[in-house]
Design a protein around this motif. Structure first.
Motif, PDB file in Angstrom:
ATOM      1  N   PRO A 324      -5.081 -12.505  -8.442  1.00 30.02           N
ATOM      2  CA  PRO A 324      -6.004 -11.366  -8.319  1.00 30.02           C
ATOM      3  C   PRO A 324      -6.435 -10.803  -7.038  1.00 30.02           C
ATOM      4  CG  PRO A 324      -6.455 -12.627 -10.219  1.00 30.02           C
ATOM      5  CD  PRO A 324      -5.379 -13.603  -9.151  1.00 30.02           C
ATOM      6  N   ALA A 325      -7.119 -11.828  -6.157  1.00 28.57           N
ATOM      7  CA  ALA A 325      -7.672 -11.407  -4.783  1.00 28.57           C
ATOM      8  C   ALA A 325      -6.665 -10.994  -3.867  1.00 28.57           C
ATOM      9  CB  ALA A 325      -8.206 -12.664  -4.570  1.00 28.57           C
ATOM     10  N   ARG A 326      -5.536 -11.349  -4.033  1.00 25.48           N
ATOM     11  CA  ARG A 326      -4.364 -10.874  -3.139  1.00 25.48           C
ATOM     12  C   ARG A 326      -3.903  -9.528  -3.329  1.00 25.48           C
ATOM     13  NH1 ARG A 326      -5.697 -15.518  -1.594  1.00 25.48           N
ATOM     14  NH2 ARG A 326      -7.281 -14.253  -0.937  1.00 25.48           N
ATOM     15  N   LEU A 327      -3.998  -9.130  -4.759  1.00 22.08           N
ATOM     16  CA  LEU A 327      -3.659  -7.907  -5.281  1.00 22.08           C
ATOM     17  C   LEU A 327      -4.762  -6.926  -4.894  1.00 22.08           C
ATOM     18  CD1 LEU A 327      -2.475  -8.622  -8.763  1.00 22.08           C
ATOM     19  CD2 LEU A 327      -1.140  -7.830  -7.115  1.00 22.08           C
ATOM     20  N   ALA A 328      -5.902  -7.336  -4.925  1.00 17.94           N
ATOM     21  CA  ALA A 328      -7.133  -6.487  -4.563  1.00 17.94           C
ATOM     22  C   ALA A 328      -7.048  -5.871  -3.093  1.00 17.94           C
ATOM     23  CB  ALA A 328      -8.451  -7.115  -4.775  1.00 17.94           C
ATOM     24  N   GLU A 329      -6.764  -6.957  -2.323  1.00 13.88           N
ATOM     25  CA  GLU A 329      -6.684  -6.811  -0.712  1.00 13.88           C
ATOM     26  C   GLU A 329      -5.573  -5.639  -0.644  1.00 13.88           C
ATOM     27  OE1 GLU A 329      -8.007 -11.470   0.416  1.00 13.88           O
ATOM     28  OE2 GLU A 329      -5.881 -10.618   0.688  1.00 13.88           O
ATOM     29  N   SER A 330      -4.488  -5.951  -1.326  1.00 14.35           N
ATOM     30  CA  SER A 330      -3.437  -5.114  -0.766  1.00 14.35           C
ATOM     31  C   SER A 330      -3.946  -3.696  -1.352  1.00 14.35           C
ATOM     32  CB  SER A 330      -2.302  -5.552  -1.763  1.00 14.35           C
ATOM     33  OG  SER A 330      -1.813  -6.940  -1.227  1.00 14.35           O
ATOM     34  N   LEU A 331      -4.426  -3.388  -2.361  1.00 17.52           N
ATOM     35  CA  LEU A 331      -4.709  -2.239  -2.863  1.00 17.52           C
ATOM     36  C   LEU A 331      -5.874  -1.575  -1.924  1.00 17.52           C
ATOM     37  CD1 LEU A 331      -4.867   0.186  -4.899  1.00 17.52           C
ATOM     38  CD2 LEU A 331      -6.543  -1.076  -5.955  1.00 17.52           C
ATOM     39  N   ALA A 332      -6.716  -2.470  -1.309  1.00 14.28           N
ATOM     40  CA  ALA A 332      -7.795  -2.004  -0.415  1.00 14.28           C
ATOM     41  C   ALA A 332      -7.023  -1.508   0.768  1.00 14.28           C
ATOM     42  CB  ALA A 332      -8.856  -2.960  -0.020  1.00 14.28           C
ATOM     43  N   GLN A 333      -5.972  -1.933   1.191  1.00 13.72           N
ATOM     44  CA  GLN A 333      -5.334  -1.403   2.479  1.00 13.72           C
ATOM     45  C   GLN A 333      -4.633  -0.105   2.106  1.00 13.72           C
ATOM     46  OE1 GLN A 333      -6.403  -3.108   4.910  1.00 13.72           O
ATOM     47  NE2 GLN A 333      -6.995  -4.764   3.341  1.00 13.72           N
ATOM     48  N   CYS A 334      -4.051  -0.040   0.883  1.00 12.61           N
ATOM     49  CA  CYS A 334      -3.301   1.103   0.513  1.00 12.61           C
ATOM     50  C   CYS A 334      -4.488   2.101   0.530  1.00 12.61           C
ATOM     51  CB  CYS A 334      -2.778   0.974  -0.782  1.00 12.61           C
ATOM     52  SG  CYS A 334      -1.355   0.077  -0.716  1.00 12.61           S
ATOM     53  N   VAL A 335      -5.538   2.047  -0.158  1.00  4.38           N
ATOM     54  CA  VAL A 335      -6.708   3.157  -0.298  1.00  4.38           C
ATOM     55  C   VAL A 335      -7.105   3.495   1.074  1.00  4.38           C
ATOM     56  CG1 VAL A 335      -8.947   3.059  -1.056  1.00  4.38           C
ATOM     57  CG2 VAL A 335      -7.530   2.229  -2.437  1.00  4.38           C
ATOM     58  N   THR A 336      -7.266   2.509   1.866  1.00  4.49           N
ATOM     59  CA  THR A 336      -8.003   2.967   3.321  1.00  4.49           C
ATOM     60  C   THR A 336      -6.674   3.801   3.905  1.00  4.49           C
ATOM     61  OG1 THR A 336      -9.065   0.729   3.462  1.00  4.49           O
ATOM     62  CG2 THR A 336      -9.007   1.943   5.407  1.00  4.49           C
ATOM     63  N   ILE A 337      -5.511   3.350   3.923  1.00  5.21           N
ATOM     64  CA  ILE A 337      -4.360   4.340   4.497  1.00  5.21           C
ATOM     65  C   ILE A 337      -4.651   5.682   3.814  1.00  5.21           C
ATOM     66  CG2 ILE A 337      -1.916   4.609   4.520  1.00  5.21           C
ATOM     67  CD1 ILE A 337      -1.642   1.291   4.767  1.00  5.21           C
ATOM     68  N   VAL A 338      -4.667   5.773   2.405  1.00  3.06           N
ATOM     69  CA  VAL A 338      -4.701   7.125   1.888  1.00  3.06           C
ATOM     70  C   VAL A 338      -6.028   7.974   2.436  1.00  3.06           C
ATOM     71  CG1 VAL A 338      -5.358   8.349  -0.364  1.00  3.06           C
ATOM     72  CG2 VAL A 338      -3.581   6.662  -0.089  1.00  3.06           C
ATOM     73  N   GLU A 339      -7.188   7.263   2.503  1.00  2.00           N
ATOM     74  CA  GLU A 339      -8.492   7.709   3.281  1.00  2.00           C
ATOM     75  C   GLU A 339      -8.147   8.318   4.629  1.00  2.00           C
ATOM     76  OE1 GLU A 339     -11.353   4.869   2.598  1.00  2.00           O
ATOM     77  OE2 GLU A 339     -11.680   5.564   0.478  1.00  2.00           O
ATOM     78  N   LEU A 340      -7.338   7.490   5.382  1.00  2.00           N
ATOM     79  CA  LEU A 340      -7.156   7.782   6.838  1.00  2.00           C
ATOM     80  C   LEU A 340      -6.271   9.018   6.761  1.00  2.00           C
ATOM     81  CD1 LEU A 340      -6.077   5.306   9.558  1.00  2.00           C
ATOM     82  CD2 LEU A 340      -5.315   7.813   9.486  1.00  2.00           C
TER      83      LEU A 340
END
Ligand code: ZN
Length: 442
Positions: A324-340
């Motif tokens: 679960p923690a790895r999935l959460a880190e991965s989602l966080a990168q995707c969210v940050t890319i979208v924000e950028l």
């Protein structure tokens, strides 16, 4: 996300058939997903949509009726897309249809045969040795693959989230693997939760999430939706996002597209181990999106790349490998890319002759000394210096070696104080999507 992976794990998916429909139906509880059916035989570019595979049962059985290999135990036990068979075979004859992994004797391999009419079984190497010991090579087993390959359809799912503009961000993942957790369920889960996140944002871009069978599914979508391609500005293939490895971002074929720069920038400031890999025409559906007649700027975000972790395409790619923690880190990168991508705008300094007096506006430290630790003051100076209309915020963040979010926050403060004006898209196009020009003349 891990609960979703666990829910989808038992389903026997393939490039067509009921497993894909069942998977998409479950995803439909989480996001507004439209299901599309492309009839078998439909010509999609150089490919034809294949027949639909439906499997009911498969086994190898001894004379007492005991199943020594059983599809009901794990759907990996049958070669995916096997043609139907009912026969008696000696173990010696059967061996050419059996697949094992001698280097990992407890694991069952995952094998497919989509485009050659074959049948086969996968089992652990230990089980095969056991059968040889217990029964011998001459022993005859009942072999059954109770499956059909008949005209039907290829199914894919699509969620379109309209934004303020028609320009699109494409997010794609493959949905054709059966009980494998990292290779494809992690990408499906991260894409689903990214879509839910994006759905709650006030968005500049429109977003299109595709859940497609690998290769032929992506090709089918492209072939049936060519008129949509000019709107797609950025794209990301999501896969292999739940294992403990560091991140890998594989660039688009162009290599310096905004998505490539955004992903590299986000990972560089993420604090996670990561690798930026050059494009190669091997891997997932980025191959199709980056083909010369399509020409989309689509990269691929993974953790351990395919084939580079031992559990890849085996029964060990399971619910334990994906954390679960790895999935959460991965989602966080995707969210940050979208924000950028959402905030990568170009601005114009409205006070460009000398630096504006920030201290008078309460924007600069009251006492002399080091620049602020959050980087906001430094970022404001960079944004003011570079906001000549030719540089978007990512250009500035790269040059200043500051996280995009800090540069974006500085720009917002400067706009609030009337020192900066956001440029319209037409003005921006010259600067934002291209590398900074040297020696601009004004
Ligand atoms: Zn795979």
């Amino acid at each position: 996300m891990h609960a979703l992976v666990a829910e989808l794990f038992p389903i026997c998916r393939s490039i067509t058939g009921p497993g894909v429909r069942e998977t998409l139906a479950l995803l439909g509880h989480h996001l507004p997903l439209a299901l599309h059916e492309v009839p078998s035989g439909t010509q999609v570019f150089d490919w034809q949509v294949p027949n639909e595979w439906r499997i009911r049962d498969a086994y190898i059985r001894d004379a007492t009726g005991r199943r020594v290999v059983d599809f009901r135990e794990s759907n990996l036990h049958v070669v995916n897309y096997s043609v139907p068979v009912r026969s008696r075979r000696s173990l010696a004859e059967l061996k050419q249809h059996l697949h094992t992994l001698p280097d990992h004797p407890d694991w069952v391999p995952y094998r497919t045969s989509y485009y050659h009419a074959q049948w086969g079984f996968c089992l652990s190497h230990h089980r095969l040795l056991e059968l040889q010991r217990q029964y011998g090579d001459d022993y005859e087993f009942d072999v059954c693959v109770d499956a059909s390959l008949e005209p039907g359809a290829l199914t894919y799912g699509e969620a379109y989230l309209p934004g303020a503009t028609a320009e699109e961000v494409l997010v794609s993942c493959h949905i054709c693997h059966p009980s494998l957790a990292n290779d494809n369920l992690s990408g499906i889960a991260v894409a689903t939760f990214l879509a839910r996140h994006v759905g709650r944002l006030a968005r500049r871009y429109s977003y299109r999430f595709l859940f497609v069978p690998a290769t032929v599914g992506a090709i089918a979508w492209l072939s049936l939706n060519e008129e949509k391609l000019p709107n797609i500005r950025h794209g990301l293939v999501l896969t292999l996002l739940g294992d403990p490895g560091g991140f890998t971002y594989k660039r688009s074929v162009r290599g310096d597209a905004e998505i490539d720069r955004a992903a590299a920038h986000v990972l560089a400031h993420s604090g996670h181990d990561h690798t930026i890999a050059e494009f190669e025409p091997y891997g997932y559906d980025e191959r199709q999106y980056n083909s010369p007649g399509i020409g989309l700027n689509v990269g691929c975000l993974m953790r351990s790349p395919h084939g580079r972790y031992p559990e890849y395409h085996t029964s060990a790619d399971d619910l334990e490998l994906v954390r679960p923690a790895r999935l959460a880190e991965s989602l966080a990168q995707c969210v940050t890319i979208v924000e950028l991508l959402e905030h990568n705008r170009a601005y114009l300094n409205r006070c460009p002759k000398g630096e504006p007096q920030l201290g008078r506006r309460g924007l600069y430290r009251a006492l002399g000394g080091d620049l602020d630790r959050t980087g906001t003051e430094r970022a404001m100076l960079w944004v003011l210096n570079q906001s000549d209309g030719r540089h978007a915020l990512l250009d500035i963040a790269e040059r200043a070696k500051l996280p995009f979010a800090v540069v974006h926050r500085a720009a917002r403060i400067l706009v609030e104080h009337g020192l900066l004006t956001e440029l319209e898209d037409d003005d921006r196009d010259r600067g934002a999507s291209q590398p900074p020009r040297l020696n601009p003349s004004r």
